[in-house]
Design a protein around this motif. Structure first.
Motif, mmCIF file in Angstrom:
data_model
loop_
_atom_site.group_PDB
_atom_site.id
_atom_site.type_symbol
_atom_site.label_atom_id
_atom_site.label_comp_id
_atom_site.label_asym_id
_atom_site.label_seq_id
_atom_site.Cartn_x
_atom_site.Cartn_y
_atom_site.Cartn_z
ATOM 1 N N TYR A 50 3.846 -19.329 -6.697
ATOM 2 C CA TYR A 50 4.489 -18.049 -6.340
ATOM 3 C C TYR A 50 4.243 -17.059 -7.395
ATOM 4 N N GLU B 293 0.487 -15.883 -6.837
ATOM 5 C CA GLU B 293 0.143 -15.205 -5.609
ATOM 6 C C GLU B 293 1.114 -14.065 -5.379
ATOM 7 N N ARG C 111 4.239 -13.738 -4.522
ATOM 8 C CA ARG C 111 4.737 -13.690 -3.190
ATOM 9 C C ARG C 111 6.099 -14.453 -3.056
ATOM 10 N N GLN D 122 10.576 -10.839 -5.942
ATOM 11 C CA GLN D 122 10.247 -9.863 -5.159
ATOM 12 C C GLN D 122 11.465 -8.817 -5.050
#
Length: 401
Positions: A31, A34, A36, A220
């Protein structure tokens, strides 16, 4: 082992079994690289009922205490800090409702039912250049004729941005063209703060695509832009004066936010110590002919970090149990809550640095878990209030009567 610790171990194996934590730790690196969201982690947590932890048994949940959830969050953070930090924001919302319910206010109990139905809650309070945080807002809240509000402003660090469906927000009441906000006792006054929830599908919500940060990348926590977003009247929770105005809702928010954030950094700090110890065992000293685990200077460095860390978990345990037991610390509550969170974040940064020194060059490589933990720990600098903002509160408690 006490009955309390036995129960905590049972909860850990039920909601965060070891093999699942191992998967989370492996995915955390993916995560992060990337940049994400932790979709797979979230699905596993949902499947085990993790998002319902605070929901009382009367509403179909396990009804865990803040103490129990904070221990679980420490365990989750030791595997995947960004996952834990983001999940915190949902748990904080449900923890607030439980805290209010425990104190005789059931006005938000509908949240429990929505959580059981699969809704995901998040926290939309932080704003650019708003160091008042809960005591003020740069978001404009214009009253509507039906008793709701239209909100316009920007909320930053909105964790769970890809998936939240309900967002707790606040705004400062503004007059509309018809002068609805005014002196009438039944109408909100100009400048008062409204707290409540908005739905993800409400028109006027835009979620930023920008999230390229140093650490805690899987959270995020993107900005959320509100442009005339309607807060329906039945979702309005409070209208209270700005400034230092005691209210159960803001007390519950502060308590859950500070202690659950503290739990995340405590879990990160504990994991850093584990990696530091492993690093010393792995490295061999040409001078001594032993592992660095037997070198006095290296042992002392890790020992100091461990010694500094021990009070952090004790603070979180003690304050969360006091909160669960409705202990009245009065004006002493903010000192305890903020202190626990600041000290936990400091421990996370210090322990990550110490662990890097213990692992030497290997920990500095981006493939090493410590590289990510070191960056994740840096996020602890940005949760409100900062140490600079908190110092006047501690000084005043001793110097200003």
């Amino acid at each position: 082992m006490t009955d309390r610790e036995t129960r905590l171990n049972e909860l850990a194996e039920k909601y965060l079994p070891t093999e699942m934590c191992d998967r989370f730790r492996t995915r955390a690196d993916v995560y992060d690289r990337e940049n994400r969201f932790f979709d797979e982690d979230l699905e596993e947590l949902k499947a085990l009922g993790y998002l319902t932890l605070f929901v009382p048994e009367s509403h179909g949940g396990p009804g865990l205490s803040l103490f129990e959830v904070s221990r679980l969050q420490q365990r989750l953070a030791s595997a995947a800090p960004a996952t834990a930090l983001a999940i915190n924001m949902h748990l904080m919302c449900t923890g607030v409702v439980k805290a209010m319910n425990d104190r005789g206010d059931d006005s938000l109990n509908w949240v429990f039912d929505e959580v059981m139905a699969g809704e995901i809650f998040a926290f939309g309070i932080s704003e650019p250049s708003n160091d008042w945080v809960l005591q003020g807002s740069n978001t404009e809240a214009v009253p509507t004729a039906d008793g709701g509000f239209e909100l316009t402003g920007v909320k930053i660090f909105t964790s769970l941005s890809p998936v939240w469906t309900r967002l707790i927000v606040h705004g400062a009441v503004q007059s509309d063209d018809d002068g609805i906000a005014g002196p009438d006792a039944d109408e909100p006054a100009e400048g008062e703060l409204v707290y409540g929830f908005i739905d993800r599908d409400a028109p006027g919500i835009t979620v930023s695509d920008e999230w390229d940060v140093l650490g805690m990348r899987a959270s995020q926590s993107r900005a959320t832009v509100l442009d005339g977003v309607v807060m329906r009247p039945e979702r309005v929770s409070r209208v209270i004066p700005a400034g230092k105005h005691p209210d159960l809702l803001t007390f519950a928010i502060t308590s859950n936010f500070q202690l659950l954030i503290a739990a995340v950094y405590a879990g990160l700090a504990a994991r850093a110590l584990e990696l530091g110890a492993a690093g010393l065992h792995k490295r061999m000293s040409a001078k001594s002919g032993t592992s660095f685990a037997e070198v006095p200077e290296a042992r002392a460095r890790l020992a100091d970090a461990h010694l500094d860390f021990m009070p952090v978990t004790a603070m979180i345990d003690a304050y969360s149990r006091d909160f669960d037991e409705l202990v009245d610390h009065g004006a002493g509550w903010p000192l305890r809550l903020v202190g626990a969170r600041i000290k936990a974040a400091e421990a996370a940064r210090r322990n990550a640095e110490t662990a890097l020194m213990c692992t030497s060059g290997s920990g500095f490589g981006n493939k090493h878990e410590l590289s990510r933990l070191y960056r994740d720990a840096a996020a602890g600098l940005f949760h409100p209030p900062s140490a600079d903002a908190a110092r006047p509160m501690y000084a005043a408690a001793l110097l200003d009567g």
